[in-house]
Design a protein around this motif. Sequence first.
Motif, PDB file in Angstrom:
ATOM      1  N   ASP A 144      17.717 -14.691 -78.715  1.00 33.06           N
ATOM      2  CA  ASP A 144      18.089 -13.287 -78.936  1.00 33.06           C
ATOM      3  C   ASP A 144      19.064 -12.825 -77.854  1.00 33.06           C
ATOM      4  O   ASP A 144      19.990 -12.062 -78.123  1.00 33.06           O
ATOM      5  CB  ASP A 144      16.853 -12.387 -78.927  1.00 33.06           C
ATOM      6  CG  ASP A 144      15.929 -12.651 -80.105  1.00 33.06           C
ATOM      7  OD1 ASP A 144      16.405 -13.157 -81.149  1.00 33.06           O
ATOM      8  OD2 ASP A 144      14.726 -12.364 -79.984  1.00 33.06           O
ATOM      9  N   TRP A 145      18.849 -13.296 -76.617  1.00 35.56           N
ATOM     10  CA  TRP A 145      19.755 -12.964 -75.519  1.00 35.56           C
ATOM     11  C   TRP A 145      21.153 -13.507 -75.797  1.00 35.56           C
ATOM     12  O   TRP A 145      22.144 -12.789 -75.669  1.00 35.56           O
ATOM     13  CB  TRP A 145      19.198 -13.537 -74.212  1.00 35.56           C
ATOM     14  CG  TRP A 145      20.113 -13.401 -73.047  1.00 35.56           C
ATOM     15  CD1 TRP A 145      20.381 -12.270 -72.329  1.00 35.56           C
ATOM     16  CD2 TRP A 145      20.886 -14.434 -72.444  1.00 35.56           C
ATOM     17  NE1 TRP A 145      21.266 -12.544 -71.311  1.00 35.56           N
ATOM     18  CE2 TRP A 145      21.590 -13.876 -71.368  1.00 35.56           C
ATOM     19  CE3 TRP A 145      21.043 -15.796 -72.708  1.00 35.56           C
ATOM     20  CZ2 TRP A 145      22.444 -14.610 -70.552  1.00 35.56           C
ATOM     21  CZ3 TRP A 145      21.892 -16.535 -71.891  1.00 35.56           C
ATOM     22  CH2 TRP A 145      22.575 -15.944 -70.840  1.00 35.56           C
ATOM     23  N   ALA A 192      21.773   1.011 -72.793  1.00 31.06           N
ATOM     24  CA  ALA A 192      20.616   0.401 -73.458  1.00 31.06           C
ATOM     25  C   ALA A 192      20.833  -1.095 -73.669  1.00 31.06           C
ATOM     26  O   ALA A 192      19.891  -1.886 -73.541  1.00 31.06           O
ATOM     27  CB  ALA A 192      20.341   1.098 -74.784  1.00 31.06           C
ATOM     28  N   LEU A 193      22.055  -1.508 -73.979  1.00 33.12           N
ATOM     29  CA  LEU A 193      22.321  -2.930 -74.174  1.00 33.12           C
ATOM     30  C   LEU A 193      22.077  -3.693 -72.872  1.00 33.12           C
ATOM     31  O   LEU A 193      21.463  -4.769 -72.881  1.00 33.12           O
ATOM     32  CB  LEU A 193      23.750  -3.160 -74.649  1.00 33.12           C
ATOM     33  CG  LEU A 193      24.024  -4.623 -75.020  1.00 33.12           C
ATOM     34  CD1 LEU A 193      24.876  -4.701 -76.266  1.00 33.12           C
ATOM     35  CD2 LEU A 193      24.661  -5.381 -73.891  1.00 33.12           C
ATOM     36  N   ASN A 205      18.309  -3.867 -72.307  1.00 30.46           N
ATOM     37  CA  ASN A 205      17.721  -4.775 -73.299  1.00 30.46           C
ATOM     38  C   ASN A 205      18.042  -6.227 -72.971  1.00 30.46           C
ATOM     39  O   ASN A 205      17.185  -7.109 -73.123  1.00 30.46           O
ATOM     40  CB  ASN A 205      18.226  -4.415 -74.703  1.00 30.46           C
ATOM     41  CG  ASN A 205      17.619  -5.295 -75.773  1.00 30.46           C
ATOM     42  OD1 ASN A 205      16.413  -5.458 -75.856  1.00 30.46           O
ATOM     43  ND2 ASN A 205      18.475  -5.887 -76.585  1.00 30.46           N
ATOM     44  N   GLU A 206      19.253  -6.487 -72.507  1.00 27.53           N
ATOM     45  CA  GLU A 206      19.645  -7.847 -72.162  1.00 27.53           C
ATOM     46  C   GLU A 206      18.710  -8.424 -71.096  1.00 27.53           C
ATOM     47  O   GLU A 206      18.228  -9.550 -71.216  1.00 27.53           O
ATOM     48  CB  GLU A 206      21.098  -7.833 -71.670  1.00 27.53           C
ATOM     49  CG  GLU A 206      21.657  -9.214 -71.430  1.00 27.53           C
ATOM     50  CD  GLU A 206      22.017  -9.470 -69.988  1.00 27.53           C
ATOM     51  OE1 GLU A 206      22.311 -10.638 -69.686  1.00 27.53           O
ATOM     52  OE2 GLU A 206      21.965  -8.539 -69.166  1.00 27.53           O
ATOM     53  N   GLU A 258      11.417 -11.824 -71.172  1.00 27.84           N
ATOM     54  CA  GLU A 258      10.493 -12.228 -72.233  1.00 27.84           C
ATOM     55  C   GLU A 258      10.762 -13.646 -72.736  1.00 27.84           C
ATOM     56  O   GLU A 258      10.122 -14.096 -73.683  1.00 27.84           O
ATOM     57  CB  GLU A 258      10.597 -11.228 -73.398  1.00 27.84           C
ATOM     58  CG  GLU A 258      10.168  -9.823 -73.016  1.00 27.84           C
ATOM     59  CD  GLU A 258      10.588  -8.767 -74.038  1.00 27.84           C
ATOM     60  OE1 GLU A 258      11.109  -9.133 -75.120  1.00 27.84           O
ATOM     61  OE2 GLU A 258      10.423  -7.580 -73.732  1.00 27.84           O
ATOM     62  N   ALA A 297      15.641  -7.411 -70.416  1.00 25.74           N
ATOM     63  CA  ALA A 297      14.295  -7.527 -70.989  1.00 25.74           C
ATOM     64  C   ALA A 297      14.155  -8.799 -71.826  1.00 25.74           C
ATOM     65  O   ALA A 297      13.114  -9.467 -71.785  1.00 25.74           O
ATOM     66  CB  ALA A 297      13.968  -6.292 -71.824  1.00 25.74           C
ATOM     67  N   LEU A 298      15.183  -9.158 -72.565  1.00 25.45           N
ATOM     68  CA  LEU A 298      15.133 -10.384 -73.368  1.00 25.45           C
ATOM     69  C   LEU A 298      14.965 -11.619 -72.479  1.00 25.45           C
ATOM     70  O   LEU A 298      14.209 -12.536 -72.808  1.00 25.45           O
ATOM     71  CB  LEU A 298      16.383 -10.514 -74.234  1.00 25.45           C
ATOM     72  CG  LEU A 298      16.509  -9.509 -75.373  1.00 25.45           C
ATOM     73  CD1 LEU A 298      17.875  -9.635 -76.045  1.00 25.45           C
ATOM     74  CD2 LEU A 298      15.389  -9.669 -76.384  1.00 25.45           C
TER      75      LEU A 298
END
Length: 164
Positions: free
Chosen positions: A32-33, A16-17, A20-21, A27, A23-24
């Motif tokens: 946040d990244w 998941a990390l 998510n990395e 976006e 996706a950040l």
Amino acid sequence: MNELAITAFDETALRALVVNEAALLDERRFDDWLALFAEDGRYWVPLLGRLQTDPHSHNSLAYEDKLLLQLRIERLKDPRAHSQHPRSHCQHVLQSPAVEAIAADTATLRTPFLYIEARGEQQLMLAGSYQHTLVRTAEGLRIRQKRVDLLEAGRALPAVQLFI
């Protein structure tokens, strides 16, 4: 793999990390990244791809610590940055991250990817695989190193504005 080490990391959380990395980045949530990186974290794009065993014995396309990553992010956010008129956007397409190794304090995952970066009418597509070395910290899982092994890494590349 050591059975005790396997129980120390939740493989679902590791995968998941990595997702998510990406996706950040897509976006444009660069701060946040960057927060996903450990204090000693590194972002490495070897010039020789998988053939390169370390960042010090040969040139790299990028080998950056958190301070250099922060400086790149500040440049990307600066409204006067000429390279961001028009603004760059990216899309990461990932295969499922595969856990390669788990030790007492680190886990390593490999993820094949396609990366598309668009700016104005131009698009750049790169392929390769990521190797994320993750470590558990007091703040949670963090990236100790993100290695980007590009397919045909040694060929001439146009300027990549964002983070592969």
